[in-house]
Design a protein around this motif. Structure first.
Motif, mmCIF file in Angstrom:
data_model
loop_
_atom_site.group_PDB
_atom_site.id
_atom_site.type_symbol
_atom_site.label_atom_id
_atom_site.label_comp_id
_atom_site.label_asym_id
_atom_site.label_seq_id
_atom_site.Cartn_x
_atom_site.Cartn_y
_atom_site.Cartn_z
ATOM 1 N N PHE A 49 4.871 0.726 -8.938
ATOM 2 C CA PHE A 49 4.863 1.171 -7.582
ATOM 3 C C PHE A 49 6.301 1.954 -7.033
ATOM 4 O O PHE A 49 7.525 1.510 -7.416
ATOM 5 C CB PHE A 49 4.794 0.003 -6.661
ATOM 6 C CG PHE A 49 3.386 -0.210 -6.591
ATOM 7 C CD1 PHE A 49 2.471 0.520 -5.565
ATOM 8 C CD2 PHE A 49 2.597 -1.345 -7.210
ATOM 9 C CE1 PHE A 49 0.992 0.128 -5.325
ATOM 10 C CE2 PHE A 49 1.283 -1.606 -7.080
ATOM 11 C CZ PHE A 49 0.537 -0.965 -6.142
ATOM 12 N N ASP A 50 6.211 2.773 -6.049
ATOM 13 C CA ASP A 50 7.261 3.193 -5.461
ATOM 14 C C ASP A 50 8.055 2.195 -4.253
ATOM 15 O O ASP A 50 7.317 1.910 -3.350
ATOM 16 C CB ASP A 50 7.029 4.466 -4.558
ATOM 17 C CG ASP A 50 8.072 5.142 -3.911
ATOM 18 O OD1 ASP A 50 9.195 4.724 -4.035
ATOM 19 O OD2 ASP A 50 7.878 6.039 -2.896
ATOM 20 N N LYS A 51 9.157 1.766 -4.812
ATOM 21 C CA LYS A 51 9.896 0.703 -4.112
ATOM 22 C C LYS A 51 10.874 1.182 -3.315
ATOM 23 O O LYS A 51 11.633 0.167 -2.706
ATOM 24 C CB LYS A 51 10.271 -0.560 -5.023
ATOM 25 C CG LYS A 51 9.269 -1.037 -6.000
ATOM 26 C CD LYS A 51 9.588 -2.173 -6.991
ATOM 27 C CE LYS A 51 8.629 -2.403 -8.016
ATOM 28 N NZ LYS A 51 8.149 -1.607 -8.694
ATOM 29 N N PRO A 65 11.574 2.955 3.048
ATOM 30 C CA PRO A 65 10.998 4.071 3.920
ATOM 31 C C PRO A 65 12.102 4.845 4.576
ATOM 32 O O PRO A 65 13.397 4.308 5.329
ATOM 33 C CB PRO A 65 10.240 3.258 4.919
ATOM 34 C CG PRO A 65 10.563 2.030 4.852
ATOM 35 C CD PRO A 65 11.030 1.675 3.699
ATOM 36 N N GLN A 113 0.918 -1.222 0.066
ATOM 37 C CA GLN A 113 0.074 0.061 0.042
ATOM 38 C C GLN A 113 1.012 1.265 -0.057
ATOM 39 O O GLN A 113 1.054 1.856 0.946
ATOM 40 C CB GLN A 113 -0.803 0.101 1.178
ATOM 41 C CG GLN A 113 -1.956 -1.038 1.220
ATOM 42 C CD GLN A 113 -2.804 -1.148 0.005
ATOM 43 O OE1 GLN A 113 -3.050 0.106 -0.475
ATOM 44 N NE2 GLN A 113 -3.635 -2.174 -0.123
ATOM 45 N N LYS A 114 1.355 1.626 -1.114
ATOM 46 C CA LYS A 114 2.416 2.456 -1.244
ATOM 47 C C LYS A 114 1.990 3.471 -2.558
ATOM 48 O O LYS A 114 1.142 3.018 -3.360
ATOM 49 C CB LYS A 114 3.753 1.926 -1.301
ATOM 50 C CG LYS A 114 4.325 1.413 -0.197
ATOM 51 C CD LYS A 114 5.918 1.149 -0.413
ATOM 52 C CE LYS A 114 6.843 2.344 -0.393
ATOM 53 N NZ LYS A 114 7.968 2.125 -0.199
ATOM 54 N N GLU A 115 2.461 4.622 -2.586
ATOM 55 C CA GLU A 115 2.312 5.497 -3.795
ATOM 56 C C GLU A 115 2.770 4.582 -5.184
ATOM 57 O O GLU A 115 3.850 3.929 -5.166
ATOM 58 C CB GLU A 115 3.329 6.654 -3.885
ATOM 59 C CG GLU A 115 2.522 7.674 -2.648
ATOM 60 C CD GLU A 115 3.226 8.884 -2.440
ATOM 61 O OE1 GLU A 115 4.068 9.271 -3.498
ATOM 62 O OE2 GLU A 115 2.838 9.871 -1.662
ATOM 63 N N ARG A 149 10.308 -6.845 3.973
ATOM 64 C CA ARG A 149 10.555 -6.152 2.743
ATOM 65 C C ARG A 149 10.919 -6.540 1.607
ATOM 66 O O ARG A 149 10.072 -6.358 0.449
ATOM 67 C CB ARG A 149 11.742 -4.941 3.186
ATOM 68 C CG ARG A 149 11.958 -4.048 1.982
ATOM 69 C CD ARG A 149 12.919 -3.100 2.197
ATOM 70 N NE ARG A 149 13.143 -2.518 1.062
ATOM 71 C CZ ARG A 149 12.477 -1.498 0.316
ATOM 72 N NH1 ARG A 149 11.297 -1.170 0.594
ATOM 73 N NH2 ARG A 149 13.010 -1.045 -0.818
#
Length: 371
Positions: A320-322, A325, A60-62, A284
């Protein structure tokens, strides 16, 4: 819209080795119906559900759509497709696609409408796996006595790997079936044995009177028995096993299959409910692998939109932005070190840690020492 056989249903799953064996044999033949029925039921288990929430949270990421080229027309297309996906309820759309990793395949159908001269999907629905089966290696609509191709306007997401919930089922069955067996075992062997003894040659009346006395003793620790008989009380051995440890082993297997680690079991023991849910965070590497899979599936929708509305094969790339964080504490230490060494720091480096930076902010650099 896909036409399906609404009469298709599941057999009621039974969580025992025999039903699982039969379902697995069907699975090897390309029929997943019974096996997926077991998977659906297993998802109700609180531990499995918690692990799945953690697994789904991993992707659930940008996401971004990179235009086919730097031209204004291609950039505008990419922005338009991104807005279409967001209006389609992107969160549930991706969760639906992700079921293919969990259960081998999923089919998502769309309701298309013409809006501002363009064909766009305004609604999507994830169809239950029971309406489909494999025939000659191809997933098709199951009509019982025949199979029909799935229309091109739907997305068929398939995973070539072992479904995630397949090994989970093994441990869940052991936990459910084992718990039932354990309860029966405890009921039989968890209490002391009361054995009555009667003299050789005793008649049936004497034996019945002795049995009545034993039953009365077992119910209330009080009773009577015929003269000349004896009663022995044999304590059960309480060290015959520990079902909690057995259940922990099953839960560890479930967590490893879904999350890639057993922290959901090992780190949660002794903690208050809801105190810390970080142990349910997916590894991850698994989250990134899920995102690569979803990239490929979402690109099918991108291709549909371009083919229906432009037909020139200038497809933007969905991704997806991988990126990992940002650890705020570590990043601040890096910035402090760079600043103290006299490096020029771009304001965007501070935006990465959530700080608001004015558009006219100049790059930051430590002023030279006057000495």
């Amino acid at each position: 819209m896909i036409q399906i056989n609404s009469k298709m249903g599941y057999n009621i799953p039974q969580f025992n080795p025999a039903f699982y064996k039969s379902a697995y044999q069907q699975y090897e033949k390309g029929v997943f119906r019974d096996l997926i029925a077991m998977m659906n039921r297993a998802e109700i288990d609180s531990h499995i559900n918690g692990c799945l929430i953690g697994r789904r949270a991993g992707f659930q990421k940008e996401f971004h759509l990179y235009p086919f080229s730097d031209s204004d027309a291609d950039i505008e297309r990419a922005e338009w497709i991104e807005s279409v996906i967001n209006q389609l309820d992107a969160r549930n759309f991706f969760k639906g696609l992700h079921e293919a990793i969990l259960k081998k395949y999923v089919v998502i159908d769309f309701d298309w409408q013409v809006v501002d001269g363009k064909q766009i999907p305004v609604k999507h629905r994830k169809l239950d796996q029971k309406y489909f089966r494999y025939k000659d290696g191809i997933l098709m609509v199951d009509w019982g006595n025949r199979a029909e191709p799935i229309p091109d306007e739907a997305i068929v997401a398939e995973s070539s790997e072992i479904p995630v919930l397949l090994p989970v089922l093994r441990d869940f069955i052991l936990k459910e079936f084992g718990l039932e067996s354990w309860a029966s075992f405890i009921e039989t062997f968890g209490e002391g044995f009361i054995i009555g003894k009667y003299p050789p040659g005793s008649d049936s009346a004497f034996k019945m009177a002795l049995e009545d006395g034993i039953n009365a003793l077992a119910r209330s620790s009080r009773g009577i028995m015929p003269d000349g008989s004896t009663i022995d009380i044999i304590e059960a051995k309480r060290s015959t096993g520990d079902h909690d440890k057995f259940e922990d082993r099953c839960n560890k297997g479930i967590a490893i299959s879904i999350l890639g680690h057993a922290n959901a079991v090992e780190e949660s023991q002794g903690m208050k409910i809801g105190e810390n849910l970080s142990q349910y965070k997916v590894k991850r590497e698994i989250a990134v692998d899920d995102m690569y899979f979803l990239d490929n599936q979402a690109r099918k929708l991108v291709k549909m939109l371009i083919d229906r509305n432009f037909g020139d094969s200038r497809y933007p790339i969905f991704e997806f932005d991988k990126s990992e964080p940002v650890n705020t504490k570590e990043w601040l230490e890096v910035l402090d070190t760079a600043y103290n060494h006299g490096l020029k720091i771009h304001p965007d480096e501070y935006r990465k840690i959530g700080l608001y930076v004015f558009e006219d902010q100049e790059p930051l650099q430590k002023p030279p020492s006057p000495f």
